[in-house]
Design a protein around this motif. Structure first.
Motif, PDB file in Angstrom:
ATOM      1  N   PHE A  48       0.868  -0.911   0.176  1.00 10.10           N
ATOM      2  CA  PHE A  48       0.186   0.284  -0.271  1.00 10.10           C
ATOM      3  C   PHE A  48       0.767   1.398  -0.501  1.00 10.10           C
ATOM      4  O   PHE A  48       1.556   0.948   0.412  1.00 10.10           O
ATOM      5  N   ILE A  49       0.634   2.452  -0.632  1.00 14.06           N
ATOM      6  CA  ILE A  49       1.178   3.512  -0.150  1.00 14.06           C
ATOM      7  C   ILE A  49      -0.077   4.346   0.396  1.00 14.06           C
ATOM      8  O   ILE A  49      -1.031   4.588   0.613  1.00 14.06           O
ATOM      9  N   SER A  50       0.765   5.610   0.958  1.00 12.72           N
ATOM     10  CA  SER A  50       0.502   6.768   2.366  1.00 12.72           C
ATOM     11  C   SER A  50       1.202   8.103   1.940  1.00 12.72           C
ATOM     12  O   SER A  50       2.420   7.853   1.820  1.00 12.72           O
ATOM     13  N   GLN A  51       0.326   8.501   2.685  1.00  8.81           N
ATOM     14  CA  GLN A  51       1.489   9.970   2.788  1.00  8.81           C
ATOM     15  C   GLN A  51       1.737  10.630   4.110  1.00  8.81           C
ATOM     16  O   GLN A  51       1.744  11.324   4.515  1.00  8.81           O
ATOM     17  N   ARG A  81       7.510  -3.882   6.263  1.00  7.52           N
ATOM     18  CA  ARG A  81       8.322  -3.013   4.709  1.00  7.52           C
ATOM     19  C   ARG A  81       7.805  -1.434   4.658  1.00  7.52           C
ATOM     20  O   ARG A  81       7.210  -1.074   4.599  1.00  7.52           O
ATOM     21  N   SER A  82       8.908  -0.633   4.246  1.00  2.00           N
ATOM     22  CA  SER A  82       8.567   1.020   3.542  1.00  2.00           C
ATOM     23  C   SER A  82       9.819   1.317   3.349  1.00  2.00           C
ATOM     24  O   SER A  82      10.928   1.112   3.038  1.00  2.00           O
ATOM     25  N   ASN A  83       9.062   2.000   2.429  1.00  5.90           N
ATOM     26  CA  ASN A  83      10.336   2.547   1.104  1.00  5.90           C
ATOM     27  C   ASN A  83       9.358   3.863   0.719  1.00  5.90           C
ATOM     28  O   ASN A  83       8.224   4.224   0.443  1.00  5.90           O
ATOM     29  N   ALA A  84      10.850   5.290   0.792  1.00  3.82           N
ATOM     30  CA  ALA A  84       9.868   6.605   0.578  1.00  3.82           C
ATOM     31  C   ALA A  84       9.371   6.453  -0.989  1.00  3.82           C
ATOM     32  O   ALA A  84      10.791   5.872  -2.017  1.00  3.82           O
ATOM     33  N   ILE A  85       8.690   7.215  -1.617  1.00  3.05           N
ATOM     34  CA  ILE A  85       8.075   7.014  -2.973  1.00  3.05           C
ATOM     35  C   ILE A  85       9.309   8.517  -3.363  1.00  3.05           C
ATOM     36  O   ILE A  85      10.261   8.768  -4.088  1.00  3.05           O
ATOM     37  N   PHE A  90       4.971   7.739   0.524  1.00  3.71           N
ATOM     38  CA  PHE A  90       5.521   6.511   1.222  1.00  3.71           C
ATOM     39  C   PHE A  90       5.359   5.291   1.001  1.00  3.71           C
ATOM     40  O   PHE A  90       3.648   4.966   1.087  1.00  3.71           O
ATOM     41  N   GLN A  91       6.087   3.957   0.611  1.00  6.32           N
ATOM     42  CA  GLN A  91       5.620   2.883  -0.230  1.00  6.32           C
ATOM     43  C   GLN A  91       6.075   1.544   0.975  1.00  6.32           C
ATOM     44  O   GLN A  91       6.496   1.554   1.399  1.00  6.32           O
ATOM     45  N   TYR A  92       4.666   0.748   1.271  1.00  4.57           N
ATOM     46  CA  TYR A  92       4.882  -0.342   2.473  1.00  4.57           C
ATOM     47  C   TYR A  92       4.447  -1.523   2.002  1.00  4.57           C
ATOM     48  O   TYR A  92       3.537  -1.928   1.647  1.00  4.57           O
ATOM     49  N   GLY A  93       4.548  -2.899   2.786  1.00  7.65           N
ATOM     50  CA  GLY A  93       4.812  -3.946   2.591  1.00  7.65           C
ATOM     51  C   GLY A  93       4.457  -4.525   3.629  1.00  7.65           C
ATOM     52  O   GLY A  93       4.967  -4.232   5.054  1.00  7.65           O
ATOM     53  N   ALA A  94       2.909  -5.121   4.070  1.00  9.96           N
ATOM     54  CA  ALA A  94       2.962  -5.678   5.038  1.00  9.96           C
ATOM     55  C   ALA A  94       2.158  -7.006   4.877  1.00  9.96           C
ATOM     56  O   ALA A  94       1.829  -7.795   3.959  1.00  9.96           O
ATOM     57  N   VAL A  95       1.967  -7.535   5.866  1.00 10.43           N
ATOM     58  CA  VAL A  95       1.880  -9.082   6.159  1.00 10.43           C
ATOM     59  C   VAL A  95       0.202  -9.014   6.923  1.00 10.43           C
ATOM     60  O   VAL A  95      -0.143  -8.702   8.653  1.00 10.43           O
ATOM     61  N   PHE A  96      -0.528 -10.593   6.702  1.00  9.95           N
ATOM     62  CA  PHE A  96      -1.464 -10.528   7.458  1.00  9.95           C
ATOM     63  C   PHE A  96      -1.275 -11.390   8.586  1.00  9.95           C
ATOM     64  O   PHE A  96      -0.591 -12.383   8.515  1.00  9.95           O
TER      65      PHE A  96
END
Length: 111
Positions: A48-51, A81-85, A90-96
């Motif tokens: 997902f992406i967030s500001q 996981r996070s990464n600044a676009i 910012f782009q994130y990776g998340a697990v259930f």
């Protein structure tokens, strides 16, 4: 390039809002009001992406709706996981965590 992921990612566009984050050590971040856009989903998690800057290893409650009341996933999501676009996105990776067993069936019917 060979795919190294154990589960195929499906592109989606879903919108959520995070209001609270929590960690296993009872740390809480409240009143975030952080809108997010889910950009892909797999059997194990979401991208997902967030500001908003969100900390890794924190959790949030999610209700992922696929267009009808019958096709929703209620789960806890852990940011891994996070990464600044850029400076504002910012782009994130998340697990259930604690995902329903029939997630495969639901995802297969979505595609």
């Amino acid at each position: 390039m060979t795919e190294k992921r154990s589960h195929k990612r499906l592109p989606v566009t879903l919108h959520l809002s995070i209001s609270d984050l929590f960690a296993q050590d009872n740390m809480h971040i409240t009143n975030l009001d952080s809108p997010i856009t889910v950009i892909d989903i797999s059997e194990k998690g979401i991208g997902f992406i967030s500001q908003c800057i969100l900390p890794e290893n924190y959790y949030f409650n999610a209700n992922l709706s696929f267009g009808s009341d019958l096709s929703s996933i209620f789960t806890i999501v852990k940011i891994v996981r996070s990464n600044a676009i850029d400076n504002e996105t910012f782009q994130y990776g998340a697990v259930f965590e604690g995902l329903p067993r029939d997630i495969s069936k639901l995802l297969n019917s979505y595609t």
